[in-house]
Design an enzyme around this catalytic site. Structure first.
Site: not given
Ligand code: NAD
Length: 313
Positions: A7, A9, A77, A128, A184, A188, A192, A255, A267
Site C-alpha cells: 500500500g 499511497g 486503507k 502525508a 489517536k 480522529n 475527522n 482526510s 474509514e
Molecule cells: P492512500 O489511499 O493514499 O494509500 C493507500 C494505498 O493502498 C493506495 O495507493 C492504494 O492504491 C493502495 N492499495 C489499495 N488496495 C491495495 C492492494 N490490494 N494491494 C496493495 N495496495 C493497495 O491512504 P493513506 O493516506 O496513505 O493512508 C493509509 C493508512 O494510513 C490509512 O489507514 C490511514 O488512516 C493511515 N494514516 C494516514 C495518514 C495521512 O496523513 N495520510 C496519517 C496517519 C495514518
C-alpha cells in the site's frame, strides 16, 4: 533490512522514502497503475521538511513480488487490508507485518491472515499527502510508536526502530501501544468525523462552541470505551491533541473530509463505527459516536443511491 511496503499511497510512499533514505532495502507494492508507472518512469518525488528528493525505489503490483523480506509494512486503507494481505499470502508464512494504519481493530483484521506472534501494531502522527502519481509530501515533526501485538519484546522491534530513525522517522517502541492507538483514534473520531460532516477545518470547529462541545463529547466517549476495554487511554492527552489541532491545524483539510468531497469510501467503520460496536458489546452508551458513524455512512450510501437513481430519472 529488507522492507516491503504494502500500500504505497501517501503514507506508504513517505515511509518507504524515509526508510530508503535511512539505508533500508525498500520495495513498494501497490495496485495504482498510474503511481507505479510514474515512480518507474521518473522516480518517487517526496517533499519533506529537509527538501524535495526524487528517489529510485522499486515499485510493482503485489502479485508479482517474489523476494523474501524482513518486514511487510502495511499501509493500505483499512478496508483494503484483507485483499492486500490475501494477494501476498505466500509471504505470510514467515514474514512479520507491521500496521501503522489508523483506527481500531487492525490486529484482529490482520490476525485472519497470520499468527499473532508475527503481527506488529502501532500508530503514527506523521501526516502525508498524495499529490499526484509519483509525488507525495509530508511536513512537520511527528512521532511513530509501535510494539508487538502479543506484547513480547523482540530484536525485530529494535531493528525496525533503528531503520526508521536512520531515515528521520521519530520512532519509539511503546509497550503501552494500545493506549496510543486508542488516543489517536479518539482524536480522529472527533476531528475527522466532525470535519467531514460540517465541511469545516479544525480552526472552524474550535471557534464554534457547538463544534468544540460535540468534538470533546465524541472523544470522551471513545476514551471511555477504551478504558472500559482495559486500555488506559488518557482523556487529557486526547483533549490536548484536539486543542492543538484547533489552534495549529486551523486550515487543514481532514482526510475524511477529502474522501467525502471526492466521493471515496471513508474509514468510518474503524473509527466512530468501531467505537459504537465496542461500546454496544460492553453495554456503554455512545450516542455522539453512533450518530456520527450513521451520518457518514448515510453520506456514503446516499451518494451510491443518488448516482444509481439519477441515471434513471
Ligand atoms: P492512500 O489511499 O493514499 O494509500 C493507500 C494505498 O493502498 C493506495 O495507493 C492504494 O492504491 C493502495 N492499495 C489499495 N488496495 C491495495 C492492494 N490490494 N494491494 C496493495 N495496495 C493497495 O491512504 P493513506 O493516506 O496513505 O493512508 C493509509 C493508512 O494510513 C490509512 O489507514 C490511514 O488512516 C493511515 N494514516 C494516514 C495518514 C495521512 O496523513 N495520510 C496519517 C496517519 C495514518
Amino acid at each position: 533490512m529488507k522492507i516491503v511496503v504494502l500500500g504505497a499511497g501517501a503514507m506508504g510512499s513517505v515511509f518507504g522514502a524515509r526508510l530508503h533514505l535511512g539505508g533500508a532495502e525498500v520495495t513498494l507494492l501497490d495496485v495504482n497503475e498510474a503511481h507505479i508507472a510514474a515512480v518507474r518512469e521518473t522516480g518517487l518525488s517526496v517533499a519533506l521538511d529537509e527538501g524535495t528528493q526524487v528517489l529510485d525505489i522499486p515499485i510493482m503490483r503485489p502479485e508479482v513480488f517474489v523476494d523474501p523480506s524482513d518486514l511487510i509494512l502495511l499501509f493500505t486503507k483499512i478496508f483494503h487490508t484483507d485483499a492486500a494481505l490475501q494477494t501476498i499470502r505466500r509471504h505470510l508464512n514467515s514474514t512479520p507485518v507491521l500496521s501503522l494504519q489508523n483506527g481500531i481493530g487492525n490486529v484482529e483484521r490482520i490476525a485472519r491472515h497470520l499468527p499473532m506472534e508475527r503481527i506488529l501494531i502501532g500508530m503514527t502522527m506523521t501526516p502525508a499527502e498524495f499529490i499526484a502519481p509519483g509525488k507525495v509530501a509530508s511536513y512537520g515533526p511527528a512521532t511513530t510508536q509501535f510494539h508487538a501485538a502479543d506484547g513480547q519484546h523482540r530484536q525485530l522491534l529494535d531493528d525496525i526502530a533503528a531503520a526508521m530513525r536512520a531515515g528521520g522517522i521519530d520512532a519509539a517502541i511503546d509497550p503501552d501501544i494500545q493506549a496510543a492507538i486508542w488516543e489517536k483514534a479518539a482524536f480522529n473520531c472527533a476531528m475527522n468525523g466532525l470535519c467531514a460532516l460540517s465541511n469545516a477545518t479544525p480552526g472552524a470547529i474550535g471557534a464554534s462552541e457547538a463544534g468544540r462541545t460535540l468534538a470533546f463529547e465524541v472523544a470522551d466517549e471513545a476514551v471511555s470505551v477504551a478504558r472500559a476495554s482495559g486500555v488506559a487511554a488518557d482523556p487529557d492527552k486526547v483533549r490536548a491533541l484536539m486543542r492543538h489541532a484547533f489552534a495549529q491545524h486551523v486550515f487543514h483539510e481532514a482526510s475524511m473530509l477529502q474522501d467525502r468531497k471526492a466521493g471515496r469510501r471513508t474509514e468510518i467503520d474503524a473509527l466512530n463505527g468501531a467505537v459504537s460496536e465496542t461500546a454496544a458489546r460492553l453495554g456503554i452508551a455512545t450516542p455522539a459516536n453512533n450518530t456520527i458513524a450513521r451520518l457518514v455512512r448515510l453520506f456514503e450510501d446516499a451518494k451510491d443511491w443518488m448516482t444509481h437513481h439519477q441515471s434513471k430519472a
